[in-house]
Design a protein around this motif. Structure first.
Motif, PDB file in Angstrom:
ATOM      1  N   THR A  35     -40.058 -70.982  47.088  1.00 52.99           N
ATOM      2  CA  THR A  35     -40.731 -69.694  47.019  1.00 52.99           C
ATOM      3  C   THR A  35     -42.208 -69.976  46.815  1.00 52.99           C
ATOM      4  O   THR A  35     -42.568 -70.798  45.972  1.00 52.99           O
ATOM      5  CB  THR A  35     -40.197 -68.880  45.817  1.00 52.99           C
ATOM      6  N   SER A  36     -43.029 -69.316  47.601  1.00 52.59           N
ATOM      7  CA  SER A  36     -44.475 -69.541  47.460  1.00 52.59           C
ATOM      8  C   SER A  36     -45.208 -68.220  47.676  1.00 52.59           C
ATOM      9  O   SER A  36     -44.581 -67.205  47.965  1.00 52.59           O
ATOM     10  CB  SER A  36     -44.908 -70.599  48.473  1.00 52.59           C
ATOM     11  N   LYS A  37     -46.514 -68.239  47.509  1.00 55.40           N
ATOM     12  CA  LYS A  37     -47.257 -66.969  47.526  1.00 55.40           C
ATOM     13  C   LYS A  37     -48.189 -66.860  48.735  1.00 55.40           C
ATOM     14  O   LYS A  37     -48.802 -67.854  49.149  1.00 55.40           O
ATOM     15  CB  LYS A  37     -48.087 -66.844  46.247  1.00 55.40           C
ATOM     16  N   ILE A  38     -48.297 -65.653  49.249  1.00 54.74           N
ATOM     17  CA  ILE A  38     -49.308 -65.345  50.273  1.00 54.74           C
ATOM     18  C   ILE A  38     -49.997 -64.032  49.877  1.00 54.74           C
ATOM     19  O   ILE A  38     -49.498 -63.308  49.004  1.00 54.74           O
ATOM     20  CB  ILE A  38     -48.701 -65.212  51.696  1.00 54.74           C
ATOM     21  N   LEU A  39     -51.103 -63.744  50.529  1.00 54.09           N
ATOM     22  CA  LEU A  39     -51.803 -62.486  50.243  1.00 54.09           C
ATOM     23  C   LEU A  39     -50.885 -61.309  50.581  1.00 54.09           C
ATOM     24  O   LEU A  39     -50.195 -61.315  51.608  1.00 54.09           O
ATOM     25  CB  LEU A  39     -53.085 -62.390  51.076  1.00 54.09           C
TER      26      LEU A  39
ATOM     27  N   GLU B 287     -44.589 -62.940  46.942  1.00 51.00           N
ATOM     28  CA  GLU B 287     -43.813 -64.165  47.096  1.00 51.00           C
ATOM     29  C   GLU B 287     -43.064 -64.157  48.418  1.00 51.00           C
ATOM     30  O   GLU B 287     -42.556 -63.114  48.835  1.00 51.00           O
ATOM     31  CB  GLU B 287     -42.832 -64.305  45.936  1.00 51.00           C
ATOM     32  N   VAL B 288     -43.061 -65.313  49.074  1.00 50.74           N
ATOM     33  CA  VAL B 288     -42.290 -65.466  50.320  1.00 50.74           C
ATOM     34  C   VAL B 288     -41.499 -66.772  50.254  1.00 50.74           C
ATOM     35  O   VAL B 288     -41.804 -67.659  49.447  1.00 50.74           O
ATOM     36  CB  VAL B 288     -43.218 -65.492  51.565  1.00 50.74           C
ATOM     37  N   GLU B 289     -40.501 -66.860  51.121  1.00 47.50           N
ATOM     38  CA  GLU B 289     -39.743 -68.110  51.242  1.00 47.50           C
ATOM     39  C   GLU B 289     -40.477 -69.009  52.223  1.00 47.50           C
ATOM     40  O   GLU B 289     -40.956 -68.543  53.255  1.00 47.50           O
ATOM     41  CB  GLU B 289     -38.350 -67.815  51.814  1.00 47.50           C
TER      42      GLU B 289
END
Ligand SMILES: O=P(O)(O)OC[C@H]1O[C@H](OP(=O)(O)OP(=O)(O)O)[C@H](O)[C@@H]1O
Ligand SMILES: O=c1cc[nH]c(=O)[nH]1
Ligand SMILES: [Mg+2]
Length: 209
Positions: free
Chosen positions: A63-67, A52-54
């Motif tokens: 908050t959303s997701k990246i690899l 999760e990243v901002e």
């Protein structure tokens, strides 16, 4: 225990029919193998870890997701495996590419290794080993041996067409390697070719013979 996954997605099955067709020429064959490799890569990367990243959208912070940045390696078995590499790199461009050169002796059907070049951090990467054809399984087994000998621990094997004999041999030799297939065909013929198969994948990709 090995997991064997057969990708029955309609787009993959549709393209595979034209790949099999004797009337499909080299250019189109290469394009279709590339496209199917991309579609298979989409399926095979389902379990990649995320973090999760901002992120600030035009509306608000979220908050959303990246690899999570797992290190990946793609390893084609030369020659024919090369035809699948760009299609996978379309989706995972940061992957490193290793090469394992093997050919199958036409008389004994045994694999003969002639080249190996892998990323230096082998033991830190997860590998996708690719070859369009899994026939007797000898080449895939030898390529996995070669990767493991150099420190690879997490390996997936991806091919377009497999014979039951090859799936059995590979899963028995390497039960820790999951196998991803676009089509499981009927059998091998007396020369070790997959029936119905697509003929010699390397020759059809590169226009040899
Ligand atoms: O499961 P197996 O019985 O080992 O057969 C499969 C192998 O045969 C083909 O390679 P080939 O030896 O024709 O080499 P090429 O890719 O250079 O044409 C194919 O691309 C696999 O590597
Ligand atoms: O059917 C087969 C078997 C091995 N290698 C190929 O390219 N095709
Ligand atoms: Mg060949």
């Amino acid at each position: 225990m090995t997991k064997v996954h057969v990708f029955d997605h309609p787009l993959i099955q549709h393209k595979l029919t034209y790949i099999r067709d004797i009337n499909t020429g080299t250019k189109e064959f290469r394009e279709l193998v590339d496209e199917v490799a991309t579609l298979m890569a989409y399926e095979i990367t389902r379990d990649l870890p995320l973090k999760e990243v901002e992120v600030e959208t035009p509306v608000c912070k979220a908050t959303s997701k990246i690899l999570a940045g797992k290190k990946l390696g793609i390893v084609p078995i030369l020659r024919a495996g090369i035809g699948m590499v760009d299609g996978i790199l379309n989706l995972i461009p940061a992957a490193k590419v290793g090469h394992i050169g093997l050919y199958r002796d036409p008389e004994t059907l045994l694999p003969i290794e002639y080249y190996v070049k892998l990323p230096s951090d082998v033991s830190e990467r997860d590998f996708i080993l690719v070859d369009p054809m899994l026939a007797t399984g000898g080449s895939a087994i030898e390529a996995v041996n070669s990767l493991k000998k150099r420190g690879a621990k997490n390996i997936k094997f991806m091919c377009l067409i497999a014979a039951p004999e090859g799936v059995k041999a590979l899963t028995e030799a390497h039960p820790d390697v999951d196998v991803y297939i676009a089509a499981l065909d009927e059998k091998l013929d007396e020369k070790g070719y997959i029936v119905p198969g697509l003929g010699d994948a390397g020759d059809r990709l590169f226009g040899t013979k």
